[in-house]
Design a protein around this motif. Structure first.
Motif, mmCIF file in Angstrom:
data_model
loop_
_atom_site.group_PDB
_atom_site.id
_atom_site.type_symbol
_atom_site.label_atom_id
_atom_site.label_comp_id
_atom_site.label_asym_id
_atom_site.label_seq_id
_atom_site.Cartn_x
_atom_site.Cartn_y
_atom_site.Cartn_z
ATOM 1 N N MET A 17 1.363 -6.579 0.549
ATOM 2 C CA MET A 17 2.440 -7.810 1.305
ATOM 3 C C MET A 17 3.910 -7.351 0.950
ATOM 4 O O MET A 17 4.752 -7.307 1.866
ATOM 5 C CB MET A 17 1.866 -9.080 0.643
ATOM 6 C CG MET A 17 0.757 -9.713 1.317
ATOM 7 S SD MET A 17 0.559 -9.753 3.094
ATOM 8 C CE MET A 17 -1.008 -10.560 3.092
ATOM 9 N N PHE A 18 4.370 -6.794 -0.338
ATOM 10 C CA PHE A 18 5.572 -6.642 -0.463
ATOM 11 C C PHE A 18 5.932 -5.109 0.353
ATOM 12 O O PHE A 18 7.379 -5.266 0.836
ATOM 13 C CB PHE A 18 5.474 -5.896 -1.938
ATOM 14 C CG PHE A 18 7.028 -5.821 -2.379
ATOM 15 C CD1 PHE A 18 8.009 -6.568 -2.549
ATOM 16 C CD2 PHE A 18 7.399 -4.360 -2.644
ATOM 17 C CE1 PHE A 18 9.355 -6.225 -2.848
ATOM 18 C CE2 PHE A 18 8.712 -3.970 -3.075
ATOM 19 C CZ PHE A 18 9.605 -4.892 -3.140
ATOM 20 N N ALA A 19 5.271 -4.210 0.471
ATOM 21 C CA ALA A 19 5.531 -3.241 1.395
ATOM 22 C C ALA A 19 5.634 -3.520 2.908
ATOM 23 O O ALA A 19 6.575 -3.082 3.370
ATOM 24 C CB ALA A 19 4.305 -2.104 1.440
ATOM 25 N N ALA A 20 4.797 -4.601 3.262
ATOM 26 C CA ALA A 20 5.013 -5.043 4.737
ATOM 27 C C ALA A 20 6.354 -5.748 4.728
ATOM 28 O O ALA A 20 6.739 -5.675 5.888
ATOM 29 C CB ALA A 20 3.831 -6.073 5.075
ATOM 30 N N ALA A 21 6.760 -6.533 3.594
ATOM 31 C CA ALA A 21 8.097 -7.342 3.747
ATOM 32 C C ALA A 21 9.094 -6.168 4.153
ATOM 33 O O ALA A 21 9.972 -6.491 4.938
ATOM 34 C CB ALA A 21 8.299 -8.156 2.707
ATOM 35 N N ILE A 22 9.080 -4.916 3.370
ATOM 36 C CA ILE A 22 10.012 -4.016 3.523
ATOM 37 C C ILE A 22 10.079 -3.406 4.864
ATOM 38 O O ILE A 22 11.105 -3.129 5.467
ATOM 39 C CB ILE A 22 9.882 -2.996 2.422
ATOM 40 C CG1 ILE A 22 10.162 -3.617 1.020
ATOM 41 C CG2 ILE A 22 10.768 -1.662 2.639
ATOM 42 C CD1 ILE A 22 9.735 -2.642 0.013
ATOM 43 N N PHE A 23 8.845 -3.073 5.167
ATOM 44 C CA PHE A 23 8.807 -2.465 6.871
ATOM 45 C C PHE A 23 9.360 -3.505 7.849
ATOM 46 O O PHE A 23 9.911 -3.275 8.918
ATOM 47 C CB PHE A 23 7.424 -2.407 7.239
ATOM 48 C CG PHE A 23 6.786 -0.872 6.513
ATOM 49 C CD1 PHE A 23 7.527 0.278 6.619
ATOM 50 C CD2 PHE A 23 5.989 -0.971 5.706
ATOM 51 C CE1 PHE A 23 7.069 1.582 6.458
ATOM 52 C CE2 PHE A 23 5.317 0.290 5.109
ATOM 53 C CZ PHE A 23 6.065 1.642 5.463
ATOM 54 N N PHE A 24 9.095 -4.984 7.420
ATOM 55 C CA PHE A 24 9.682 -5.897 8.614
ATOM 56 C C PHE A 24 11.084 -5.946 8.336
ATOM 57 O O PHE A 24 11.768 -6.241 9.399
ATOM 58 C CB PHE A 24 9.086 -7.215 8.431
ATOM 59 C CG PHE A 24 7.786 -7.364 8.967
ATOM 60 C CD1 PHE A 24 7.386 -7.110 10.249
ATOM 61 C CD2 PHE A 24 6.532 -7.828 8.226
ATOM 62 C CE1 PHE A 24 6.121 -7.290 10.869
ATOM 63 C CE2 PHE A 24 5.484 -8.092 8.577
ATOM 64 C CZ PHE A 24 5.027 -7.637 10.028
ATOM 65 N N THR A 26 13.287 -3.478 7.753
ATOM 66 C CA THR A 26 13.875 -2.288 8.220
ATOM 67 C C THR A 26 13.327 -2.073 9.934
ATOM 68 O O THR A 26 13.398 -1.170 10.588
ATOM 69 C CB THR A 26 13.268 -0.996 7.696
ATOM 70 O OG1 THR A 26 11.745 -1.025 7.597
ATOM 71 C CG2 THR A 26 13.788 -0.917 6.189
ATOM 72 N N GLN A 27 12.844 -3.336 10.252
ATOM 73 C CA GLN A 27 12.589 -3.434 11.722
ATOM 74 C C GLN A 27 11.660 -2.333 12.242
ATOM 75 O O GLN A 27 11.221 -2.142 13.591
ATOM 76 C CB GLN A 27 13.766 -2.894 12.680
ATOM 77 C CG GLN A 27 15.023 -3.876 12.464
ATOM 78 C CD GLN A 27 14.971 -5.347 12.724
ATOM 79 O OE1 GLN A 27 14.453 -5.511 13.798
ATOM 80 N NE2 GLN A 27 15.372 -6.113 11.845
ATOM 81 N N ASN A 28 10.579 -2.084 11.322
ATOM 82 C CA ASN A 28 9.323 -1.419 11.592
ATOM 83 C C ASN A 28 8.101 -2.229 11.719
ATOM 84 O O ASN A 28 7.410 -2.299 10.629
ATOM 85 C CB ASN A 28 9.233 -0.252 10.760
ATOM 86 C CG ASN A 28 8.280 0.788 11.041
ATOM 87 O OD1 ASN A 28 7.416 0.628 12.010
ATOM 88 N ND2 ASN A 28 8.097 1.813 10.188
ATOM 89 N N THR A 29 7.922 -2.914 12.915
ATOM 90 C CA THR A 29 6.939 -4.162 12.894
ATOM 91 C C THR A 29 5.393 -3.556 12.826
ATOM 92 O O THR A 29 4.745 -4.158 12.453
ATOM 93 C CB THR A 29 7.147 -5.028 14.183
ATOM 94 O OG1 THR A 29 7.437 -4.058 15.328
ATOM 95 C CG2 THR A 29 8.386 -5.711 13.946
ATOM 96 N N ALA A 30 5.496 -2.342 13.577
ATOM 97 C CA ALA A 30 3.978 -1.667 13.653
ATOM 98 C C ALA A 30 3.572 -1.525 12.186
ATOM 99 O O ALA A 30 2.240 -1.940 11.793
ATOM 100 C CB ALA A 30 4.034 -0.452 14.507
ATOM 101 N N MET A 31 4.045 -0.917 11.197
ATOM 102 C CA MET A 31 3.701 -0.310 10.054
ATOM 103 C C MET A 31 3.617 -1.849 9.331
ATOM 104 O O MET A 31 2.854 -2.160 8.354
ATOM 105 C CB MET A 31 4.651 0.363 9.246
ATOM 106 C CG MET A 31 4.604 1.894 9.595
ATOM 107 S SD MET A 31 3.066 2.623 9.311
ATOM 108 C CE MET A 31 3.146 2.758 7.416
ATOM 109 N N GLY A 32 4.587 -2.796 9.177
ATOM 110 C CA GLY A 32 4.587 -4.060 8.790
ATOM 111 C C GLY A 32 3.121 -4.716 9.013
ATOM 112 O O GLY A 32 2.686 -5.423 8.205
#
Length: 55
Positions: A17-24, A26-32
């Motif tokens: 979930m923390f990694a997903a927050a970082i991806f979101f 940085t505007q990388n919604t697919a990885m998020g």
């Protein structure tokens, strides 16, 4: 007290979930979205694993 496996699943879920927050952020919604799905699976496993028979 939570079992070691249950705590490991919970920790992995929180990490995803923390990694997903970082991806979101940085505007990388697919990885998020992928990491949110993985985090949800691990958190669900931690809950399921914590239940004992008959509870």
């Amino acid at each position: 007290m939570a079992s070691l496996q249950q705590r490991n699943y919970r920790f992995a879920g929180a990490g995803f979930m923390f990694a997903a927050a970082i991806f979101f952020a940085t505007q990388n919604t697919a990885m998020g979205a992928s990491f949110v799905a993985l985090g949800a699976v691990f958190l669900a496993l931690s809950y399921k694993n914590g239940k004992q028979d008959g509870q």
